[in-house]
Design a protein around this motif. Structure first.
Motif, mmCIF file in Angstrom:
data_model
loop_
_atom_site.group_PDB
_atom_site.id
_atom_site.type_symbol
_atom_site.label_atom_id
_atom_site.label_comp_id
_atom_site.label_asym_id
_atom_site.label_seq_id
_atom_site.Cartn_x
_atom_site.Cartn_y
_atom_site.Cartn_z
ATOM 1 N N VAL A 144 0.702 -1.031 0.224
ATOM 2 C CA VAL A 144 0.204 0.368 0.024
ATOM 3 C C VAL A 144 0.949 1.121 -0.032
ATOM 4 C CG1 VAL A 144 -1.829 1.335 0.802
ATOM 5 C CG2 VAL A 144 -2.119 -1.116 0.849
ATOM 6 N N LEU A 145 1.778 1.555 0.912
ATOM 7 C CA LEU A 145 2.994 2.677 0.801
ATOM 8 C C LEU A 145 3.822 2.901 -0.255
ATOM 9 C CD1 LEU A 145 4.175 1.846 4.802
ATOM 10 C CD2 LEU A 145 2.539 3.432 3.978
ATOM 11 N N ALA A 146 3.834 1.684 -1.021
ATOM 12 C CA ALA A 146 4.052 1.354 -2.373
ATOM 13 C C ALA A 146 3.814 2.197 -3.182
ATOM 14 C CB ALA A 146 5.824 0.175 -2.262
ATOM 15 N N GLY A 147 2.774 2.440 -3.075
ATOM 16 C CA GLY A 147 1.465 2.979 -4.036
ATOM 17 C C GLY A 147 0.865 1.771 -5.113
ATOM 18 N N HIS A 148 1.070 0.637 -4.914
ATOM 19 C CA HIS A 148 0.126 -0.393 -5.706
ATOM 20 C C HIS A 148 -0.526 -1.548 -4.831
ATOM 21 C CE1 HIS A 148 3.109 -0.853 -8.320
ATOM 22 N NE2 HIS A 148 4.106 -0.387 -7.362
ATOM 23 N N PRO A 149 -2.231 -0.782 -4.506
ATOM 24 C CA PRO A 149 -2.857 -1.146 -3.884
ATOM 25 C C PRO A 149 -3.958 -1.654 -4.881
ATOM 26 C CG PRO A 149 -3.110 1.245 -4.867
ATOM 27 C CD PRO A 149 -2.020 0.792 -4.479
ATOM 28 N N GLU A 150 -3.152 -2.130 -5.710
ATOM 29 C CA GLU A 150 -4.175 -3.484 -6.832
ATOM 30 C C GLU A 150 -4.074 -4.237 -6.437
ATOM 31 O OE1 GLU A 150 -0.208 -1.607 -8.568
ATOM 32 O OE2 GLU A 150 -1.976 -0.354 -7.854
ATOM 33 N N TRP A 151 -3.213 -4.206 -5.316
ATOM 34 C CA TRP A 151 -2.123 -6.352 -4.650
ATOM 35 C C TRP A 151 -2.652 -6.379 -4.005
ATOM 36 C CZ3 TRP A 151 3.718 -4.547 -6.058
ATOM 37 C CH2 TRP A 151 3.961 -4.901 -7.159
ATOM 38 N N VAL A 152 -3.529 -5.544 -3.576
ATOM 39 C CA VAL A 152 -3.924 -6.185 -1.531
ATOM 40 C C VAL A 152 -5.399 -6.640 -2.341
ATOM 41 C CG1 VAL A 152 -5.917 -4.772 -0.201
ATOM 42 C CG2 VAL A 152 -3.839 -3.595 -0.840
ATOM 43 N N GLY A 186 -6.255 -20.264 -6.515
ATOM 44 C CA GLY A 186 -6.681 -19.822 -8.542
ATOM 45 C C GLY A 186 -6.968 -19.112 -8.737
ATOM 46 N N SER A 187 -7.655 -18.320 -7.127
ATOM 47 C CA SER A 187 -8.525 -16.990 -7.041
ATOM 48 C C SER A 187 -7.251 -15.487 -7.250
ATOM 49 C CB SER A 187 -9.307 -17.185 -6.181
ATOM 50 O OG SER A 187 -9.741 -15.981 -5.956
ATOM 51 N N ALA A 188 -6.036 -16.223 -6.396
ATOM 52 C CA ALA A 188 -5.177 -15.097 -6.049
ATOM 53 C C ALA A 188 -4.819 -14.818 -7.444
ATOM 54 C CB ALA A 188 -4.617 -15.439 -5.225
ATOM 55 N N ILE A 189 -3.999 -16.110 -8.188
ATOM 56 C CA ILE A 189 -3.103 -15.772 -9.523
ATOM 57 C C ILE A 189 -4.264 -14.520 -10.095
ATOM 58 C CG2 ILE A 189 -2.687 -16.992 -10.924
ATOM 59 C CD1 ILE A 189 -1.529 -19.172 -9.167
ATOM 60 N N GLY A 190 -5.767 -15.516 -10.163
ATOM 61 C CA GLY A 190 -6.328 -14.717 -11.716
ATOM 62 C C GLY A 190 -6.780 -13.276 -11.378
ATOM 63 N N GLN A 191 -6.586 -13.035 -9.922
ATOM 64 C CA GLN A 191 -7.231 -11.626 -9.935
ATOM 65 C C GLN A 191 -5.797 -10.802 -10.331
ATOM 66 O OE1 GLN A 191 -8.923 -10.860 -5.858
ATOM 67 N NE2 GLN A 191 -8.824 -12.862 -5.806
#
Length: 231
Positions: A144-152, A186-191
């Motif tokens: 989050v602090l690195a500016g990549h909230p899309e990975w949360v 599998g869901s995590a990889i797909g996301q």
């Protein structure tokens, strides 16, 4: 006692032993054998399911406002810090609630707190759950602090998969836990591959796994009640 009676007694003993072994082999349910521990699991996991359900409903009704606010942290560090503080507060509150419930269950069962944890809640032993949550929260915070909230969202799904594969928190058979863990992975990889930052997916995964876990706990509680009535 005649030799015939001795042989018959030995056969009966072997039958009893065989049934006990079969029963032990079939008890790979991941459900604590103690009735108070089952009640504690039902209470805490029920609370977690209610909170998750409320978050799912809020996310659906608000058209993904939690996800939108999280994504705003990419350009505003204050949003990210505020979100992390809220997550940390919720985690601390739930952990305190869990340990209190387990402590109360140990008091009712007449066992010491440490012995009760070792026998019924191995994932709480030596504060391992707290340590595990901290090691998961740190990389989440850095993302989050690195500016990549899309990975949360993918990370949360990965954490759920990890808990399922390890057999932590959720109460279910090893086979079902492994299957659900693979699905969550599998869901995590797909996301991640689809660049999906929607928090609804990990919420639904957690809710689904908790429902399955509660069904196992309810079945075990009913079986214990039936056995108590027969006795």
């Amino acid at each position: 006692m005649t030799s015939k009676d001795t042989i018959q007694s030995a056969v009966n003993d072997l039958t009893v032993i065989r049934r006990a072994i079969e029963k032990a082999g079939n008890q790979d349910t991941g459900v604590p054998p103690n009735a108070f521990a089952v009640d504690a699991g039902l209470l805490f996991q029920g609370i977690c399911l209610l909170i998750t359900a409320a978050l799912i409903v809020f996310e659906l009704v608000s058209s993904g406002s939690m996800t939108s606010i999280m994504m705003m942290s990419a350009n505003n560090t204050e949003f990210g810090l505020l979100g992390l503080m809220q997550v940390a507060m919720v985690m601390v509150t739930l952990l305190m609630c869990l340990y209190f419930i387990v402590w109360r269950a140990s008091r009712h069962s007449g066992q010491s707190f440490q012995d009760y944890i070792i026998r019924n809640f191995q994932y709480l032993r030596n504060l391992s759950l707290i340590s595990d949550l901290l090691t998961k929260l740190i990389p989440l915070s850095l993302v989050v602090l690195a500016g990549h909230p899309e990975w949360v969202a993918p990370l949360l799904s990965l954490y759920i998969a990890d808990y399922l594969v390890q057999g932590r928190f959720f109460s279910m058979s090893a086979r079902v836990s492994l299957v659900l863990g693979i699905l969550a992975l599998g869901s995590a990889i797909g996301q991640y591959l689809l660049h999906s930052a929607n928090l609804l997916w990990p919420l639904l995964l957690f809710a689904g796994a908790t429902v399955v876990s509660l069904l196992y706990l309810v079945r075990e509680r009913l079986a214990q009640s039936a056995a108590y009535q027969e006795a």
